[in-house]
Design an enzyme around this catalytic site. Structure first.
Site, PDB file in Angstrom:
ATOM      1  CD  GLN A   6      -3.027  -0.975   0.102  1.00 11.93           C
ATOM      2  OE1 GLN A   6      -3.175   0.091  -0.498  1.00 11.93           O
ATOM      3  NE2 GLN A   6      -3.764  -2.040  -0.158  1.00 11.93           N
ATOM      4  CB  SER A  40       0.654  -5.989  -5.162  1.00 13.39           C
ATOM      5  OG  SER A  40      -0.333  -6.553  -5.983  1.00 13.39           O
ATOM      6  CB  ALA A  41       1.417  -4.865 -10.771  1.00 14.50           C
ATOM      7  CG  HIS A  42      -3.865  -5.557  -7.846  1.00  9.95           C
ATOM      8  ND1 HIS A  42      -5.017  -5.301  -7.156  1.00  9.95           N
ATOM      9  CD2 HIS A  42      -3.202  -6.486  -7.140  1.00  9.95           C
ATOM     10  CE1 HIS A  42      -5.046  -6.071  -6.067  1.00  9.95           C
ATOM     11  NE2 HIS A  42      -3.948  -6.792  -6.032  1.00  9.95           N
ATOM     12  CB  THR A  86       6.575 -20.029 -18.517  1.00 16.84           C
ATOM     13  OG1 THR A  86       7.139 -21.283 -18.873  1.00 16.84           O
ATOM     14  CG2 THR A  86       6.695 -19.061 -19.678  1.00 16.84           C
ATOM     15  CB  CYS A 136      -8.176  -7.537  -0.020  1.00 17.75           C
ATOM     16  SG  CYS A 136      -7.180  -6.081   0.221  1.00 17.75           S
TER      17      CYS A 136
HETATM   18  N1  PMP Z   1      -0.633  -6.921   1.349  1.00 18.05           N
HETATM   19  C1  PMP Z   1      -1.455  -5.863   1.440  1.00 18.05           C
HETATM   20  C2  PMP Z   1      -1.182  -4.800   2.456  1.00 18.05           C
HETATM   21  C3  PMP Z   1      -2.545  -5.753   0.576  1.00 18.05           C
HETATM   22  O1  PMP Z   1      -3.365  -4.698   0.679  1.00 18.05           O
HETATM   23  C4  PMP Z   1      -2.757  -6.760  -0.391  1.00 18.05           C
HETATM   24  C5  PMP Z   1      -3.907  -6.666  -1.371  1.00 18.05           C
HETATM   25  N2  PMP Z   1      -5.156  -6.687  -0.775  1.00 18.05           N
HETATM   26  C6  PMP Z   1      -1.873  -7.846  -0.437  1.00 18.05           C
HETATM   27  C7  PMP Z   1      -0.818  -7.885   0.440  1.00 18.05           C
HETATM   28  C8  PMP Z   1      -2.063  -8.964  -1.422  1.00 18.05           C
HETATM   29  O2  PMP Z   1      -1.683  -8.555  -2.709  1.00 18.05           O
HETATM   30  P1  PMP Z   1      -2.123  -9.370  -3.999  1.00 18.05           P
HETATM   31  O3  PMP Z   1      -3.534  -8.977  -4.265  1.00 18.05           O
HETATM   32  O4  PMP Z   1      -1.185  -8.883  -5.081  1.00 18.05           O
HETATM   33  O5  PMP Z   1      -1.946 -10.814  -3.737  1.00 18.05           O
END
Ligand code: PMP
Length: 381
Positions: A175, A195-197, A233, A317
């Site tokens: 974050q 994390s990319a998203h 891969t 999440c």
């Molecule tokens: N750590 C934190 C603090 C997150 O907010 C998230 C995403 N909810 C994750 C880890 C997990 O990331 P990912 O969705 O890429 O698995």
């Protein structure tokens, strides 16, 4: 994202930045396996290398320190696995860590203890210091900024304490990276995950970044990809999208900060009883976690969604999650209030129009709730 919807859930996932989809489509159309020697393989390898350079530049590390994974959940699992392989005799995990860290720690086969946080949601450094006095080197997990409250953690200070005790620190920076400081850096930690998203890249790709002296212990073995640290891969389009996202990151923090402040001012003006969690601490400039006592979060999320406003309740999440947030619990928030917790988070595409849309929908919701309080049957009629 649909233009007529106010998307206020960047901490769950950020919309992809312009150009990211095109970079991914290009990588997909390229074909080729990065391990192949022929031209198609070389093209795919070049796409992965370029993305690695971009992520490394953004995090201010050497490209060799980066291991791409399927996301931060896997990166956290790999990091906890590495803490065990380094020789940790126990794990100390902050009480507000993401479930991916908590669950990996619980499955690691070592004693696990929770480091408490203050009522404002900040790691209790004195408690950490006391916990480090035990025998044997420990693996410690302290996230950079909490996904629910946005509260920024004293990672550099924790790293000093942990290193003085001969241990290792994992920092989940999913974050905070790119949101708190202009660029990453390892904040003194030994292992950092991203994390990319959350940055406007695709879902399903992330990275573990290791300090130069740390040897990552592989969990998934196979064809020697990622320097043998993560077999399989490569997700070439995903990795290319990750690189494209960080290349397109613009200095948007000041604008996002101003929007968040405007949001909070208007929220408090409309509903002065609102409590903002972590308000007494330094927070990421994009997050507000708040509760209006008596306004159940599950109902508010649905009502706001119907009004074209997308927010989360507590930590969302993973949807369909029941039970109260462990983060708010660790901060001493009573269950009844935690059940009213909403999280609003801004990002690169957020605008004043999003705040206005929220304000209109929230006002409507509050008025209806007050009316229902006065005449409980009014809602049913
Ligand atoms: N750590 C934190 C603090 C997150 O907010 C998230 C995403 N909810 C994750 C880890 C997990 O990331 P990912 O969705 O890429 O698995």
């Amino acid at each position: 994202m649909h233009a007529s919807v106010a998307y206020l859930d960047y901490n769950a996932t950020a919309p992809v930045r312009p150009g990211v989809g095109a970079a991914m489509a290009e990588a997909l159309a390229m074909g080729g396996n990065p391990s192949s020697v022929h031209r198609f393989g070389r093209l795919a390898r070049a796409a992965v290398d370029r993305a690695r350079d971009s992520v490394a530049g953004w995090m201010r590390v050497d490209p060799a320190q980066i291991t791409f994974t399927s996301g931060a959940t896997e990166a956290n699992a790999l990091a906890v696995h590495t803490l065990v392989a380094l020789g940790a005799k126990a794990l100390l995990v902050s009480a507000i860590e993401h479930d991916s860290v908590r669950a990996s720690a619980a499955a690691a086969g070592l004693p696990v203890n929770e480091i408490p946080v203050t009522a404002a949601g900040v790691l209790d450094l004195a408690a950490l210091q006391g916990m480090l006095a035990g025998p044997g080197p420990v693996g410690v997990a302290v996230m950079f900024a909490n996904n629910e409250t946005g509260v920024i953690q004293p990672v550099a200070k924790a790293a000093k304490l942990v290193h003085a005790a001969g241990g290792w620190l994992l920092c989940d920076a999913v974050q905070g990276a790119g949101r708190v400081t202009a660029r990453g850096g390892l904040f003194g930690a030994d292992l950092v995950t991203v994390s990319a998203h959350k940055l406007g890249g695709p879902q399903g790709v992330g990275a573990l970044i290791a300090a130069p002296q740390i040897r990552v212990a592989p969990m998934v073995r196979g064809g020697g990809q990622e320097s043998g640290l993560r077999g399989g891969t490569e997700n070439v389009p995903g990795i290319a999208g990750f690189g494209a996202a960080v290349e397109r990151e613009r200095g948007e923090r000041a604008r996002v900060h101003a929007l968040r402040n405007l949001f909070e001012t208007r929220l408090r003006a409309m509903s002065p009883e609102v409590q903002v969690f972590g308000a007494g601490a330094a927070r990421m400039s994009n997050t507000v976690c708040f509760a209006l006592p008596g306004m159940a979060a599950e109902i508010a999320v649905i009502a706001l969604d119907l009004a074209g406003v997308a927010v989360s309740s507590g930590s969302a999440c993973s949807s369909g999650k029941v039970g109260h947030s462990h983060v708010l619990k660790a901060m001493g928030v009573p269950d009844a209030l935690a059940a009213c917790a909403l999280r609003v988070s801004f990002g690169w595409a957020s605008s004043r129009a999003d705040v206005d849309r929220f304000v209109a929908a929230w006002m409507d919701l509050v008025v209806r709730a007050r009316r229902a309080e006065r005449a409980p049957l009014a809602l049913a009629m």
